[in-house]
Design an enzyme around this catalytic site. Sequence first.
Site, PDB file in Angstrom:
ATOM      1  CB  SER A   1     -34.233  -9.677  11.915  1.00  0.00           C
ATOM      2  OG  SER A   1     -34.380 -10.651  12.909  1.00  0.00           O
TER       3      SER A   1
ATOM      4  N   GLY B   1     -45.897  -4.706   8.197  1.00  0.00           N
ATOM      5  CA  GLY B   1     -46.957  -3.725   8.432  1.00  0.00           C
ATOM      6  C   GLY B   1     -48.078  -4.220   9.313  1.00  0.00           C
ATOM      7  CE  LYS B   2     -46.448 -10.135  11.943  1.00  0.00           C
ATOM      8  NZ  LYS B   2     -46.325 -11.592  11.727  1.00  0.00           N
TER       9      LYS B   2
ATOM     10  CG  LEU C   1     -39.566  -3.436   8.350  1.00  0.00           C
ATOM     11  CD1 LEU C   1     -38.107  -3.661   7.988  1.00  0.00           C
ATOM     12  CD2 LEU C   1     -40.023  -2.051   7.915  1.00  0.00           C
TER      13      LEU C   1
ATOM     14  CE1 TYR D   1     -31.762 -19.496  16.049  1.00  0.00           C
ATOM     15  CE2 TYR D   1     -31.743 -20.476  13.872  1.00  0.00           C
ATOM     16  CZ  TYR D   1     -31.428 -19.438  14.715  1.00  0.00           C
ATOM     17  OH  TYR D   1     -30.790 -18.335  14.213  1.00  0.00           O
TER      18      TYR D   1
ATOM     19  CG  LEU E   1     -39.796  -9.135   6.294  1.00  0.00           C
ATOM     20  CD1 LEU E   1     -40.949 -10.093   6.037  1.00  0.00           C
ATOM     21  CD2 LEU E   1     -40.008  -7.833   5.527  1.00  0.00           C
TER      22      LEU E   1
ATOM     23  CG  PHE F   1     -38.187  -9.902  15.687  1.00  0.00           C
ATOM     24  CD1 PHE F   1     -37.303 -10.747  15.041  1.00  0.00           C
ATOM     25  CD2 PHE F   1     -37.946  -9.590  17.010  1.00  0.00           C
ATOM     26  CE1 PHE F   1     -36.189 -11.254  15.690  1.00  0.00           C
ATOM     27  CE2 PHE F   1     -36.831 -10.102  17.681  1.00  0.00           C
ATOM     28  CZ  PHE F   1     -35.953 -10.939  17.014  1.00  0.00           C
ATOM     29  N   GLY F   2     -41.091  -9.242  11.730  1.00  0.00           N
ATOM     30  CA  GLY F   2     -42.424  -9.085  11.158  1.00  0.00           C
ATOM     31  C   GLY F   2     -42.970  -7.674  11.195  1.00  0.00           C
TER      32      GLY F   2
END
Length: 346
Positions: free
Chosen positions: A234, A243-244, A241, A53, A236, A238-239
């Site tokens: 993960s 909703g964005k 979930l 990372y 969510l 990668f985001g």
Amino acid sequence: MIYTKLPYTDIEVSKICLGTMTWGNQNTEAEGHEQMDYALDQGINFFDTAELYSIPAHPDRKSNTEKIIGTWFQKNKNRDKVILASKIAGRAEMTKFIRSNGFDKSALIDAVNGSLERLKTDYIDLYQLHWPERNTNYFGKRGYKHDASDFWEDNIHQVLETLRDLVAEGKIRKVGLSNETPWGTMRFLEESKVHKTLPRMVTIQNSYSLLNRIFEIGLSEIAHRENIGLLAYSPLAFGVLSGKYLGNKLPDNSRLKLFPQYNRYSNKKALEATQKYYELAQANSMSLAQMALAFVSSRPFVASNIIGATSMAQLKENIGSVHVNLSDEVLIEIEKIHNEIPNPAP
């Protein structure tokens, strides 16, 4: 905060683990420090990182995240407050700039020593193999297809011997897997059963979310019967979930806007399922993110739920999910959606 113990250990960790892979690329050092300050204040004592990372992997960003954690420890003198997990990168094309000798003895020793130096610590609580050396179906591949040219020869005994020696030296405390398959997980566990002096894998860090419940197909039974805890990454997706991205939105500075190649969780069926989960959350006065995280945390095989955030607002919402309890009615509706659109994003 809710706490649990890593299997076969007396190590108590928060049910929410602070993921760090954006620090050093999407997040600055100061922002990483702010996130750690807040997380610790909220009772989170478990941080997860890796020598690879920040993400996406790149020679110019190699180990930036470990360095940021190290300067935070150095500044605050609070290493004893944190259960720290890190990982050695496996042998893969995207990480050949780190090393090319996989998990052989010199590689493991080099990786651990490098992480210790960057993290400004004498020990790592949980040291993980980031993904298998062999060719298998990790990172979004649904099924295993054998590659007759696969170079890998079974070296699991040797890997565990080296990890045993690093434990004996006090450089690592416990060991775990990541992005591993049922076969690989059992192979490691059986080796340490037969050879009692070898360390036992206590955790497996795999992706798990409302959009990817493949862990349940084979690994959840292993988790229960062998008592190996899932560190869910993960959660969510990668985001997705959050909703964005619904309604064909692509917010500025979002991961998919910055890194469109990270589309593992954003295919048509995954977005269709996400819309249904969003509507369920709204109907029950929850944000989609908190419902998705609460679902992951509630699974009996999950030892800790690894959240990640690029803003403090996201971090606060994600940590707050630990206080969300899903009703039986909501869980039934989640299963209906899952049965209608099962695992759209492997």
